[in-house]
Scaffold this motif. Structure first.
Motif, PDB file in Angstrom:
ATOM      1  N   LEU A 140       0.827  -1.203   0.000  1.00 61.07           N
ATOM      2  CA  LEU A 140       0.000   0.000   0.000  1.00 61.07           C
ATOM      3  C   LEU A 140       0.864   1.257   0.000  1.00 61.07           C
ATOM      4  O   LEU A 140       0.527   2.247  -0.667  1.00 61.07           O
ATOM      5  N   ARG A 141       1.976   1.236   0.712  1.00 64.33           N
ATOM      6  CA  ARG A 141       2.898   2.375   0.676  1.00 64.33           C
ATOM      7  C   ARG A 141       3.436   2.573  -0.741  1.00 64.33           C
ATOM      8  O   ARG A 141       3.518   3.707  -1.232  1.00 64.33           O
ATOM      9  N   PRO A 182     -10.713  -3.203  -7.978  1.00 66.75           N
ATOM     10  CA  PRO A 182     -10.499  -1.823  -7.541  1.00 66.75           C
ATOM     11  C   PRO A 182     -11.668  -0.914  -7.876  1.00 66.75           C
ATOM     12  O   PRO A 182     -12.492  -1.197  -8.744  1.00 66.75           O
ATOM     13  N   ALA A 183     -11.714   0.202  -7.160  1.00 71.46           N
ATOM     14  CA  ALA A 183     -12.627   1.311  -7.471  1.00 71.46           C
ATOM     15  C   ALA A 183     -11.792   2.588  -7.368  1.00 71.46           C
ATOM     16  O   ALA A 183     -12.015   3.432  -6.512  1.00 71.46           O
ATOM     17  N   CYS A 184     -10.811   2.685  -8.230  1.00 75.02           N
ATOM     18  CA  CYS A 184      -9.731   3.667  -8.084  1.00 75.02           C
ATOM     19  C   CYS A 184     -10.210   5.112  -8.199  1.00 75.02           C
ATOM     20  O   CYS A 184     -11.174   5.419  -8.894  1.00 75.02           O
ATOM     21  N   CYS A 185      -9.479   5.975  -7.523  1.00 77.27           N
ATOM     22  CA  CYS A 185      -9.488   7.390  -7.813  1.00 77.27           C
ATOM     23  C   CYS A 185      -8.186   7.980  -7.294  1.00 77.27           C
ATOM     24  O   CYS A 185      -7.438   7.310  -6.573  1.00 77.27           O
ATOM     25  N   ILE A 186      -7.909   9.201  -7.674  1.00 72.24           N
ATOM     26  CA  ILE A 186      -6.765   9.930  -7.153  1.00 72.24           C
ATOM     27  C   ILE A 186      -7.267  10.746  -5.975  1.00 72.24           C
ATOM     28  O   ILE A 186      -8.229  11.514  -6.101  1.00 72.24           O
ATOM     29  N   GLY A 187      -6.629  10.563  -4.809  1.00 67.77           N
ATOM     30  CA  GLY A 187      -7.115  11.259  -3.628  1.00 67.77           C
ATOM     31  C   GLY A 187      -6.143  11.194  -2.480  1.00 67.77           C
ATOM     32  O   GLY A 187      -4.945  10.982  -2.662  1.00 67.77           O
ATOM     33  N   HIS A 188      -6.673  11.367  -1.296  1.00 67.47           N
ATOM     34  CA  HIS A 188      -5.896  11.351  -0.062  1.00 67.47           C
ATOM     35  C   HIS A 188      -5.621   9.898   0.321  1.00 67.47           C
ATOM     36  O   HIS A 188      -6.552   9.103   0.453  1.00 67.47           O
ATOM     37  N   ALA A 189      -4.352   9.551   0.503  1.00 66.83           N
ATOM     38  CA  ALA A 189      -3.972   8.166   0.778  1.00 66.83           C
ATOM     39  C   ALA A 189      -4.756   7.566   1.943  1.00 66.83           C
ATOM     40  O   ALA A 189      -5.094   6.377   1.929  1.00 66.83           O
ATOM     41  N   GLU A 190      -5.065   8.371   2.951  1.00 69.57           N
ATOM     42  CA  GLU A 190      -5.755   7.848   4.130  1.00 69.57           C
ATOM     43  C   GLU A 190      -7.118   7.254   3.812  1.00 69.57           C
ATOM     44  O   GLU A 190      -7.620   6.416   4.579  1.00 69.57           O
ATOM     45  N   ALA A 191      -7.719   7.653   2.691  1.00 70.99           N
ATOM     46  CA  ALA A 191      -9.042   7.121   2.366  1.00 70.99           C
ATOM     47  C   ALA A 191      -9.002   5.615   2.149  1.00 70.99           C
ATOM     48  O   ALA A 191     -10.006   4.926   2.372  1.00 70.99           O
ATOM     49  N   GLY A 216       4.431   2.792   7.346  1.00 68.67           N
ATOM     50  CA  GLY A 216       5.237   3.952   7.688  1.00 68.67           C
ATOM     51  C   GLY A 216       4.428   5.050   8.340  1.00 68.67           C
ATOM     52  O   GLY A 216       3.236   4.896   8.634  1.00 68.67           O
ATOM     53  N   PRO A 217       5.056   6.184   8.591  1.00 65.60           N
ATOM     54  CA  PRO A 217       4.420   7.260   9.361  1.00 65.60           C
ATOM     55  C   PRO A 217       3.145   7.774   8.710  1.00 65.60           C
ATOM     56  O   PRO A 217       3.038   7.852   7.482  1.00 65.60           O
ATOM     57  N   ARG A 218       2.203   8.116   9.569  1.00 63.21           N
ATOM     58  CA  ARG A 218       0.970   8.752   9.115  1.00 63.21           C
ATOM     59  C   ARG A 218       0.935  10.194   9.597  1.00 63.21           C
ATOM     60  O   ARG A 218       1.615  10.568  10.544  1.00 63.21           O
ATOM     61  N   GLU A 219       0.108  10.987   8.938  1.00 60.60           N
ATOM     62  CA  GLU A 219       0.011  12.398   9.284  1.00 60.60           C
ATOM     63  C   GLU A 219      -0.769  12.568  10.591  1.00 60.60           C
ATOM     64  O   GLU A 219      -1.653  11.755  10.905  1.00 60.60           O
ATOM     65  N   PRO A 220      -0.467  13.607  11.360  1.00 60.22           N
ATOM     66  CA  PRO A 220      -1.255  13.887  12.570  1.00 60.22           C
ATOM     67  C   PRO A 220      -2.732  14.018  12.242  1.00 60.22           C
ATOM     68  O   PRO A 220      -3.114  14.593  11.224  1.00 60.22           O
ATOM     69  N   GLY A 221      -3.578  13.471  13.110  1.00 58.49           N
ATOM     70  CA  GLY A 221      -5.022  13.542  12.899  1.00 58.49           C
ATOM     71  C   GLY A 221      -5.568  12.475  11.989  1.00 58.49           C
ATOM     72  O   GLY A 221      -6.771  12.465  11.674  1.00 58.49           O
ATOM     73  N   SER A 222      -4.721  11.525  11.578  1.00 59.66           N
ATOM     74  CA  SER A 222      -5.150  10.499  10.631  1.00 59.66           C
ATOM     75  C   SER A 222      -6.329   9.687  11.162  1.00 59.66           C
ATOM     76  O   SER A 222      -7.274   9.401  10.418  1.00 59.66           O
TER      77      SER A 222
END
Length: 273
Positions: free
Chosen positions: A98-99, A202-211, A231-237
């Motif tokens: 996934l990374r 898949p049901a792909c789109c371009i977006g925010h990885a956290e989705a 690996g590291p995630r952003e604060p508030g994930s």
């Protein structure tokens, strides 16, 4: 057999065997053995050509996905891949996969700085509206939440409308664009011998990885090995992922009915909507 025969015509082959496959809640799917002894996976669905494009995109991004062998408007023929182990046997590798997917450059798939997908898709008869926006938060509010308002109970609709007004304050407008699988539950992850064999459906789109974490965590609990490998995630994930879970929950409510009502209302309560 009609679907198998259509696949054989596309492949220019005869058929020596057919076996239905599990997991086809929204489309017919089967293993078909061709004259040369090869097994292939054959499925139909609302948009085989679009699904083929998404599989090509996953492979180009370095993620394991089945090779598209043939496709037309009604039939998709895929490489057969051995992936019979439970996903829990390969959490570490899934984090790595996934990374890799999220780190790939998606500029060939969308205009620079835009989010979405070039064409609409569908789960069964439920349309997934796409198109491109230069604001991810507005894309999510409009294409993943508000689209459900006419199709759910009035009480849920009102809460969705209220929530959508707050989305620009809750989600980033311009996160780093990432290629998303879009429907990453355990049934769409094939594993064998501790490795991920393929990501499918898949049901792909371009977006925010956290989705992509939303569907993954809706029905499963990734281990610490997964998160360490990703690996590291952003604060508030964690808070944002809870919000992202609303979309697959709403999709399940519309596709499969009232059994998912409590899931949707619980998530609305969790995000204070």
């Amino acid at each position: 057999m009609e679907l198998a025969r259509a696949a054989a015509v596309l492949m220019g082959s005869g058929i020596t065997g057919v076996r239905p496959m599990g997991g086809g809640d929204l489309s017919e799917i089967m293993t078909v053995w061709l004259d040369d002894g090869r097994p292939v996976v054959v499925k139909n669905g609302p948009a085989p050509r679009i699904e083929a494009d998404m599989l090509w995109a996953l492979r180009a991004a370095g993620a394991p996905a089945p090779e598209v062998l043939a496709v037309d408007d009604t039939v998709l023929v895929l490489e057969w891949i051995d992936g019979t182990d439970p996903m829990r046997s390969a959490w570490t590798d899934l984090g790595r996969v996934l990374r890799t997917l999220h780190a790939a450059d998606p500029t060939a798939l969308a205009p620079s700085g835009h989010y979405g997908w070039a064409r609409d898709f569908a789960f069964g008869n439920l349309t997934i509206g796409n198109g491109f926006r230069d604001d991810w938060a507005l894309f999510w509010a409009e294409q993943r939440l508000l689209v459900h308002v006419p199709h759910v109970a009035p009480a849920i609709a009102r809460r969705l409308e209220s929530l959508a007004r707050t989305i620009p304050d809750r989600l980033p407008a311009r996160p780093t664009p990432a290629l998303l699988h879009g429907d990453l539950w355990s049934g769409n992850v094939l594993a064998k011998d501790g490795r991920i064999s393929a990501l499918v459906d898949p049901a792909c789109c371009i977006g925010h990885a956290e989705a992509d974490f939303a569907m993954l965590t809706l029905f499963a609990r990734p281990t610490s090995d997964f998160w360490e490998a990703y690996g590291p995630r952003e604060p508030g994930s964690a808070e944002r992922v809870t919000l992202y879970r609303l979309w697959p929950a709403l999709v399940h409510l519309r596709l499969f009915g009232s059994a998912y009502h409590d899931m949707v209302t619980a998530l609305l309560a969790e995000v204070k909507a």
